[in-house]
Design an enzyme around this catalytic site. Structure first.
Site, short mmCIF file in Angstrom:
data_model
loop_
_atom_site.label_atom_id
_atom_site.label_comp_id
_atom_site.label_asym_id
_atom_site.label_seq_id
_atom_site.Cartn_x
_atom_site.Cartn_y
_atom_site.Cartn_z
N PHE A 113 0.87 -1.17 0.00
CA PHE A 113 0.00 0.00 0.00
C PHE A 113 0.91 1.22 0.00
CE2 PHE A 113 -4.68 0.35 1.37
CZ PHE A 113 -5.10 -0.63 0.50
N GLN A 226 -8.28 14.43 3.24
CA GLN A 226 -7.50 13.66 2.26
C GLN A 226 -8.25 13.46 0.93
OE1 GLN A 226 -6.76 9.19 2.85
NE2 GLN A 226 -4.69 10.03 2.95
N HIS A 228 -8.08 11.12 -2.39
CA HIS A 228 -7.51 9.84 -2.82
C HIS A 228 -7.13 9.94 -4.30
CE1 HIS A 228 -7.19 5.56 -3.69
NE2 HIS A 228 -7.32 5.29 -2.39
N LEU A 238 -14.56 5.06 -5.57
CA LEU A 238 -13.14 4.73 -5.37
C LEU A 238 -12.69 3.51 -6.16
CD1 LEU A 238 -10.67 5.37 -3.35
CD2 LEU A 238 -11.42 3.31 -2.21
N GLU A 241 -6.57 1.52 -3.48
CA GLU A 241 -5.11 1.59 -3.57
C GLU A 241 -4.53 0.19 -3.75
OE1 GLU A 241 -3.53 4.63 -1.05
OE2 GLU A 241 -2.06 3.23 -0.27
N ARG A 272 -0.54 8.98 -0.34
CA ARG A 272 -1.66 9.51 -1.14
C ARG A 272 -1.54 10.99 -1.47
NH1 ARG A 272 -6.59 6.29 1.87
NH2 ARG A 272 -6.05 4.31 0.89
N HIS A 336 -11.88 11.85 0.02
CA HIS A 336 -11.96 10.47 0.50
C HIS A 336 -12.10 10.34 2.01
CE1 HIS A 336 -11.34 6.18 0.49
NE2 HIS A 336 -10.23 6.26 1.20
N ARG A 381 -3.18 10.31 6.07
CA ARG A 381 -3.34 8.92 6.51
C ARG A 381 -2.76 7.97 5.49
NH1 ARG A 381 -7.18 4.75 5.42
NH2 ARG A 381 -8.59 6.11 4.26
N LEU A 387 -8.96 1.40 8.93
CA LEU A 387 -9.64 0.23 9.50
C LEU A 387 -8.96 -0.16 10.80
CD1 LEU A 387 -10.37 -2.05 6.38
CD2 LEU A 387 -11.91 -0.49 7.57
C1 LIG Z 1 -14.71 3.62 -0.58
C2 LIG Z 1 -13.85 3.56 0.64
C3 LIG Z 1 -12.85 2.61 0.75
C4 LIG Z 1 -12.04 2.54 1.87
N1 LIG Z 1 -11.07 1.58 1.95
C5 LIG Z 1 -10.32 1.51 3.08
C6 LIG Z 1 -9.34 0.47 3.20
O1 LIG Z 1 -9.17 -0.39 2.32
N2 LIG Z 1 -8.60 0.43 4.34
C7 LIG Z 1 -8.76 1.34 5.35
O2 LIG Z 1 -8.06 1.25 6.35
N3 LIG Z 1 -9.70 2.32 5.26
C8 LIG Z 1 -10.47 2.41 4.15
N4 LIG Z 1 -11.43 3.39 4.07
C9 LIG Z 1 -11.71 4.24 5.24
C10 LIG Z 1 -12.51 3.43 6.27
O3 LIG Z 1 -13.37 2.54 5.62
C11 LIG Z 1 -13.35 4.32 7.19
O4 LIG Z 1 -12.58 5.38 7.69
C12 LIG Z 1 -13.88 3.50 8.38
O5 LIG Z 1 -14.48 2.32 7.95
C13 LIG Z 1 -14.86 4.33 9.18
O6 LIG Z 1 -15.44 3.48 10.15
P1 LIG Z 1 -16.30 4.08 11.33
O7 LIG Z 1 -16.74 2.95 12.17
O8 LIG Z 1 -15.58 5.20 11.96
O9 LIG Z 1 -17.58 4.74 10.58
P2 LIG Z 1 -18.69 4.10 9.64
O10 LIG Z 1 -18.40 2.73 9.20
O11 LIG Z 1 -18.97 5.14 8.58
O12 LIG Z 1 -19.96 4.01 10.59
C14 LIG Z 1 -20.63 5.16 11.04
C15 LIG Z 1 -21.86 4.72 11.81
O13 LIG Z 1 -22.42 5.84 12.48
C16 LIG Z 1 -23.82 5.82 12.36
N5 LIG Z 1 -24.31 7.20 12.48
C17 LIG Z 1 -23.82 8.32 11.89
N6 LIG Z 1 -24.53 9.38 12.26
C18 LIG Z 1 -25.48 8.94 13.11
C19 LIG Z 1 -26.53 9.56 13.82
N7 LIG Z 1 -26.79 10.89 13.74
N8 LIG Z 1 -27.33 8.81 14.60
C20 LIG Z 1 -27.14 7.46 14.69
N9 LIG Z 1 -26.16 6.81 14.02
C21 LIG Z 1 -25.34 7.56 13.25
C22 LIG Z 1 -24.07 5.19 11.00
O14 LIG Z 1 -25.34 4.61 10.95
C23 LIG Z 1 -22.96 4.14 10.96
O15 LIG Z 1 -23.42 2.96 11.57
C24 LIG Z 1 -12.23 3.47 2.93
C25 LIG Z 1 -13.23 4.43 2.83
C26 LIG Z 1 -14.03 4.49 1.69
C27 LIG Z 1 -15.06 5.56 1.61
#
Ligand SMILES: Cc1cc2nc3c(=O)[nH]c(=O)nc-3n(C[C@H](O)[C@H](O)[C@H](O)COP(=O)(O)OP(=O)(O)OC[C@H]3O[C@@H](n4cnc5c(N)ncnc54)[C@H](O)[C@@H]3O)c2cc1C
Length: 569
Positions: A113, A226, A228, A238, A241, A272, A336, A381, A387
């Protein structure tokens, strides 16, 4: 009134991991999510999760790569925790049932990566987030966790600077309820829809950052947004990567692998920020094709593409009409991720974070995942570290919240007053003329302004224009109306509430960006092209002033053993 010792707001990876840990420690815990948890945006993560599990690798090497990737803005104590706990957490996930891709000898495979000195990204084909999320969800279902799915949190309740609970709207019925709790963990994800276009889905609307900011917590390094390098022009979707990790090239309109020029050692696998800037330069200097450069996977061959990058094959076919087995796919940098977020310590606490008695934050309020900023990503990042951030710091904040809840009493709450207040706001929105301003119009205006002014390259003039647009939209926001005035599944109403959250956060991003007068990581200023450690090796912190405007201050960066150096790839 519903009551739980610990409430986790967010059902993505950070929220699930926090809930799992709190439950393991015996807390009465509940999770609230505005969408069904397995639809959370974590499921979109394709490429993988970093951890030093391969022979010859070490967590110290991972930590150094991360510090360098952050352009020395990451807090090194937090980075050490992130990287040293990573292997144990990956094996824990494996034991739960995550089927990581493997080497022939049965060990976990790791792909390259950007910005990493060795192959360190563990993966499940190009569906890593989806698999992690589903496996963890199975565990939570088995454990009988209380889940409020499709409940939208509208407010955090704070009494005497202590968390008391939250208010939430049940989306299928439109009913509003008060939840009492001793501790809350915000795990609400990123800010994607503040930008247009973005790789993030429609539900990623900065709710948690805004809720925390409105409740008195501190946001940190919000200018660190960031872009991407490989997103599709049609809709910002997306291309992981992982494609470059498996060996894909970037080409300009002359067919040249232009990264040779910008990052002679790591080429396409520079970090990135570096690759996004290189692409923008090529396009600006006339070596792009219709605002894009090309990502060429043809030489990887059908077998590799169809086993490790099958989702990419489908996305390029569906959104760029390109068969990547036969032709390069046009791509461009796109919004991103946000490295900034709700300032926390390494156990997710949002209070007493300055250590200087200033801006005490909210006691009992924790945050983890993309909405938080424990400062492991700093100015940029590395792919695969987000993740990991959700897993490591989700777990730690679940533990922190449980310990806090065990040691503290319930704060008082006035249920009737809170319900009346929330109902009043909803009726206020319903009372506006139905032919008024639409939230979608303002959302696009805001997204376009942010993308024009605060993207890969930035200037004082461009950022100020973005800030002025955001402030102008904020002034018009109180007249936004809804067509649907019913209570059942009123997504029109939710969209208005989400826009309010995003405008607060967009303003903080713009103000923070304008005030960092240097270039560091993803914050590349054409008017201040160099990193300036003397004046800006510090975090930007923002809290909401009495008049509702953002108030800025700065905090030192924590360094353990890596002194800032010139950063090249
Ligand atoms: C297309 C894409 C690919 C990616 N690929 C990678 C990768 O390969 N490796 C990596 O390390 N990172 C990657 N990332 C980044 C990573 O996926 C995210 O930063 C990470 O998964 C965010 O997880 P989280 O649990 O913080 O939030 P999320 O998974 O976004 O969860 C947020 C939660 O909050 C809840 N929520 C939000 N607002 C409210 C509210 N007002 N009331 C109640 N519930 C609410 C939602 O329902 C949801 O359940 C990628 C991101 C994207 C967009």
């Amino acid at each position: 009134m519903r009551q739980h010792q610990v409430i986790i707001i967010g059902g993505g990876l950070a929220g699930m991991r926090a809930a799992q840990k709190a439950q393991e420690m015996g807390a009465d815990v509940a999770m609230i999510s505005k969408i069904y948890p397995t639809r959370s945006h974590s499921a979109a993560a394709q490429g993988g999760v970093q951890a030093a599990v391969s022979e010859g690798d070490s967590w110290e090497a991972h930590a150094y790569d991360t510090v360098k990737g952050s352009d020395y803005l990451g807090d090194q104590d937090a980075i050490e925790i992130l990287c040293s706990e990573a292997p144990g957490d990956i094996y824990a996930l494996e034991r739960m049932g995550v089927i990581f891709n493997r080497n022939d000898d049965g060990t976990i495979d790791a792909r390259a990566f950007g910005g990493t000195s060795v192959n360190r990204t563990c993966f499940v084909a190009d569906q890593t987030g989806q698999v992690l999320l589903h496996v963890m969800w199975e565990q939570l279902l088995k454990s009988g966790l209380t889940v409020y799915s499709e409940w939208f949190v509208t407010k955090l309740l704070v009494e005497d600077n202590k968390i008391a609970g939250c208010v939430a709207l049940e989306i299928p019925t439109g009913r509003v309820e008060v939840f009492r709790s001793k501790a809350i963990v915000l795990a609400t994800g990123g800010i994607g829809q503040v930008y247009n276009p973005t790789t993030n889905g429609l539900v990623v609307t900065a709710d948690g950052q805004a809720l925390a900011y409105q409740a008195g917590a501190t946001l940190m390094d919000m200018e660190a947004v960031q872009h991407h390098p490989t997103t599709m022009k049609a809709n910002g979707v997306l291309i992981t990567e992982g494609a470059r990790g498996e060996g894909a090239y970037l080409l300009n309109s002359n067919g040249e692998r232009f990264m040779d020029k910008y990052a002679p050692n790591m080429k396409e696998l520079a970090s990135r920020d570096v690759v996004s800037r290189a692409e923008t330069m090529e396009i600006r200097e006339g070596r792009g094709i219709d605002g894009c450069v090309l990502l060429d996977l043809r030489h990887l061959g059908r077998d590799l593409i169809m086993t490790k990058l099958a989702q990419i094959y489908e996305l390029a076919r569906d959104y760029a009409s390109t068969n990547i087995l036969e032709a390069p796919v046009p791509i461009q940098p796109g919004h991103h991720y946000i490295m900034g977020g709700i300032k926390t310590d390494v156990d997710g606490r949002t209070w007493d974070i300055t250590g200087q008695g200033r801006w005490a934050g909210v006691e009992g309020l924790f945050a983890a995942g993309e909405c938080a900023n424990v400062s492991v990503h700093g100015g940029n990042r590395l792919g695969g570290n987000s993740l990991l951030d959700t897993i490591v710091f989700g777990k730690r904040s679940g533990a922190g919240a449980t310990e806090y809840a065990n040691a503290n009493d319930w704060a008082p709450i006035s249920e009737e007053a809170e319900l009346a207040d929330q109902e009043g706001s909803i009726q206020g929105i319903f009372g506006r003329p139905a032919d008024g301003l639409r939230s979608s119009t303002l959302r696009f205006e805001m997204g376009n302004a942010m993308n024009d002014g605060i993207a890969v390259f930035r200037t004082e003039e461009g950022m100020t224009a973005a800030l002025n647009s955001v402030r102008d939209i904020k002034e018009r926001y109180p007249s936004v109306s809804v067509h649907n005035k019913g209570r059942v599944f009123n997504t029109d109403l939710l969209s208005v509430l989400e826009l309010g959250y995003m405008l607060d956060v967009a303003e903080v991003i713009a103000v923070s960006a304008i005030n960092r007068k240097e270039s560091r990581g993803a914050h590349a200023r054409e008017d201040y092209p160099d990193r300036n450690d003397e004046e800006y090796l510090k975090h930007t912190i923002v809290h909401r002033g009495g008049d509702g405007d953002p108030v800025l201050d700065y905090l030192p960066v924590t360094m353990t053993k890596w002194e800032p150096q010139v950063r090249s790839y």
